[in-house]
Design an enzyme around this catalytic site. Structure first.
Site, PDB file in Angstrom:
ATOM      1  N   TYR A  56      12.212   2.552   5.415  1.00 32.71           N
ATOM      2  CA  TYR A  56      13.013   1.933   4.488  1.00 32.71           C
ATOM      3  C   TYR A  56      12.337   0.892   3.446  1.00 32.71           C
ATOM      4  CZ  TYR A  56      17.556   1.866   2.335  1.00 32.71           C
ATOM      5  OH  TYR A  56      18.653   1.983   1.174  1.00 32.71           O
ATOM      6  N   SER A  57      12.792   1.025   2.369  1.00 32.15           N
ATOM      7  CA  SER A  57      12.442   0.009   1.164  1.00 32.15           C
ATOM      8  C   SER A  57      10.864  -0.499   1.267  1.00 32.15           C
ATOM      9  CB  SER A  57      13.410  -1.296   1.935  1.00 32.15           C
ATOM     10  OG  SER A  57      13.227  -2.195   0.909  1.00 32.15           O
ATOM     11  N   ALA A  58      10.601  -1.590   1.959  1.00 29.97           N
ATOM     12  CA  ALA A  58       9.242  -1.890   1.936  1.00 29.97           C
ATOM     13  C   ALA A  58       8.432  -1.067   3.017  1.00 29.97           C
ATOM     14  CB  ALA A  58       8.951  -3.354   2.322  1.00 29.97           C
TER      15      ALA A  58
END
Length: 533
Positions: free
Chosen positions: A208-210
């Protein structure tokens, strides 16, 4: 859901690797086993002392986790890399560990499928111990979940040629140490997951995300390995994309120099790396606070990150390699990502301060191209009411909305459209209000969907929505790579609307995003002749 649970000690036999003690998580009322949990399992030797800013080192071949009479205790949590926070004492540089959840019940003949999941946090922060996949494993997808901790910020992504010059071992490198950590954790998973009942030939990597950004770089590394060393079967990227091409060593050298300056280490010091290794985590993080180039990210090093990576994406080479391995990609976004992005180290509102802030993350050439595209008059355009809003959207564009679409368009032009499955979330679970501002489908709030509550309560209706919208299909994707969202072509997206209904829509932002991506890529890749990206 989530059910009240109790935990009992459980000993896992790892064959010649030894014995470890974890937990069996059970439903409190029925006593039914839900899954097994093992936390803080080392996958590498400590990256401390003289090994700070070296590639991670494998555990010794003779390493044993414990004996039958005295199994190694792994019922707790993994250590977490030091990061900017009020309680630095809670962190530990010796963080190359992972948490493992194993389904209950009889494993399939080939072993459980494996979901290797990378946490987010801008590559600067994050906690591998946050979240709880118990409900996901017990009620949605019978798969093993492996979550690795890895080095972050200055510990994981400081880059400089001085680092290589300092090395006298084969562990030398110039940067991307956090990515090397994740790769070694993935290799550890491949070599050891069968002891937990997993199938090493069926590994899905996601994040998720980074964590999604890191998952992309893991795939980019894996695709260029010999076929017998490729470990990834499919990829999940939640709310992030490749981002912009990373800085080259020439540009990261400026960041390295700024760190030395803030720490008052002379530029002409004979052994800069020794001086840096003598600094405490607290000193390094305090210095990080004072830096203009305060974001430590990937570097184009020609080692983990190929110099030709983004040109390979643009010319179809990356797509062809994905097709060779039949690597499918599940990728998507939330509708309101920008709310969270505008709060992360925001600049004072103006054209110049936004440009300066983005240069902390991205190469100067790429930032200049993006700023010309969105602010041709160097004034606030009508689409945004404030500079703060503009920063949030632009940051979200660079990492998510534009980055994803540009990447997908390049893959499609390279012939890999059939491997891509897109989604958009406009829906929000009620329990998200406990940890996120009430800002619609904002960045991170959808974790309660993907992890089926992530340790909190979904209402009965929300459970139905989560399963029917995405989770049943994602479970099939993790298990076998099969998914049937009904979408046709990369422009079409499976959308979960705010009212919980699902439909298929044509991406109204596609043309603008692809145009922006191509403009930025043209500027960035053209500059390669003058300076490596």
């Amino acid at each position: 859901m989530p059910k009240e649970t109790v935990a009992e000690a459980y000993v896992q036999d790892l064959d010649f690797k030894g014995f470890i003690q974890g937990l069996t998580i059970k439903d409190k009322n029925s006593g039914k086993p839900l899954c097994r949990y093992f936390g803080g399992i080392p996958y590498a030797q400590p990256p401390t002392g003289e090994h700070r800013w070296q590639k991670p080192r494998e555990l010794a071949p003779c390493y044993r986790y414990g004996t039958r009479a005295d199994p190694a205790p792994f019922a707790g949590k993994s250590s977490v890399c030091p990061q900017l926070a009020k309680k630095i004492a809670a962190f530990d540089e010796n963080c190359l560990q992972c948490n493992v959840w194993v389904p209950s019940g009889e494993q399939p003949p080939q072993g459980w499928p494996v979901y290797f999941y990378i946490h987010g946090g801008f590559l600067q922060m994050g906690n591998v111990n946050s979240g709880n996949p118990t409900a996901f494993i017990s009620e949605i997808s019978k798969c093993i979940v492996v979550k690795p901790a890895y080095r972050l910020n200055v510990f994981g992504f400081l880059a400089s040629t001085k680092i290589t010059f300092d090395q006298s071992t084969s562990q030398g490198g110039v940067g991307n140490f956090g990515f090397w950590d994740i790769r070694l954790a993935l290799e550890w998973t491949f070599k050891n997951i069968s002891y937990f009942g997993g199938n090493p030939a069926n590994i899905t990597v996601g994040g998720y995300s980074a964590g999604a950004h890191a998952a992309f770089y893991q795939l980019a590394y894996d695709l260029y390995q010999p076929s017998e060393k490729r470990l990834i079967r499919r990829l999940i990227m939640h709310s992030n994309g490749p981002g912009l091409p990373p800085r080259g060593l020439e540009e990261t050298q400026a960041q390295f120099g700024e760190l030395l300056q803030v720490l008052q280490i002379p530029a002409n010091a004979n052994d800069k790396m020794q001086a840096l290794r003598q600094k405490s985590p607290e000193e390094l993080l305090e210095a990080n606070k004072k830096m203009q180039l305060h974001q430590f990210r990937a570097v184009s090093d020609g080692d983990f990150v190929r110099h030709t990576l983004f040109s390979d994406i643009e010319d179809g080479t990356f797509a062809r390699r994905m097709q060779e391995g039949n690597i499918q990609l599940l990728i998507g976004e939330c509708s309101d990502e920008h709310f969270s992005y505008r709060r992360y180290r925001p600049p004072q509102g103006s054209y110049d301060t936004i440009m300066s802030r983005l240069q902390a993350d991205y190469p100067r050439i790429a930032v200049a191209a993006a700023m010309r595209h969105y602010f041709p008059e160097k004034q606030l355009p009508p689409r945004w009411k404030t500079w703060s809003e503009a920063f949030g959207w632009l940051y979200a564009y660079m990492q998510i909305h534009v980055s994803e679409r540009g990447f997908i368009d390049s893959l499609a032009r390279g012939g890999a459209a059939h491997l891509i499955h897109r989604y958009r979330i406009e829906w929000r679970a009620e329990c998200a209000d406990l940890n996120y501002p009430k800002e619609g489908a904002s960045h991170g709030a959808d974790n309660y969907l993907w992890w089926f509550g992530d340790g909190l309560d979904l209402t009965p209706q929300e459970q139905v929505v989560a399963k029917s919208a995405f989770l049943n299909d994602m479970s099939s994707f993790i298990n076998s790579g099969k998914i049937n969202w009904g979408s046709a072509g990369v422009r079409q997206v499976r959308r979960l609307k705010a009212n919980g209904q699902v439909d298929l829509i044509d991406d109204e932002f596609w043309d603008e995003a692809v145009e922006s991506w191509r403009g930025i890529m043209t500027a960035a890749l053209t500059a390669r002749g003058k300076s490596r990206l």
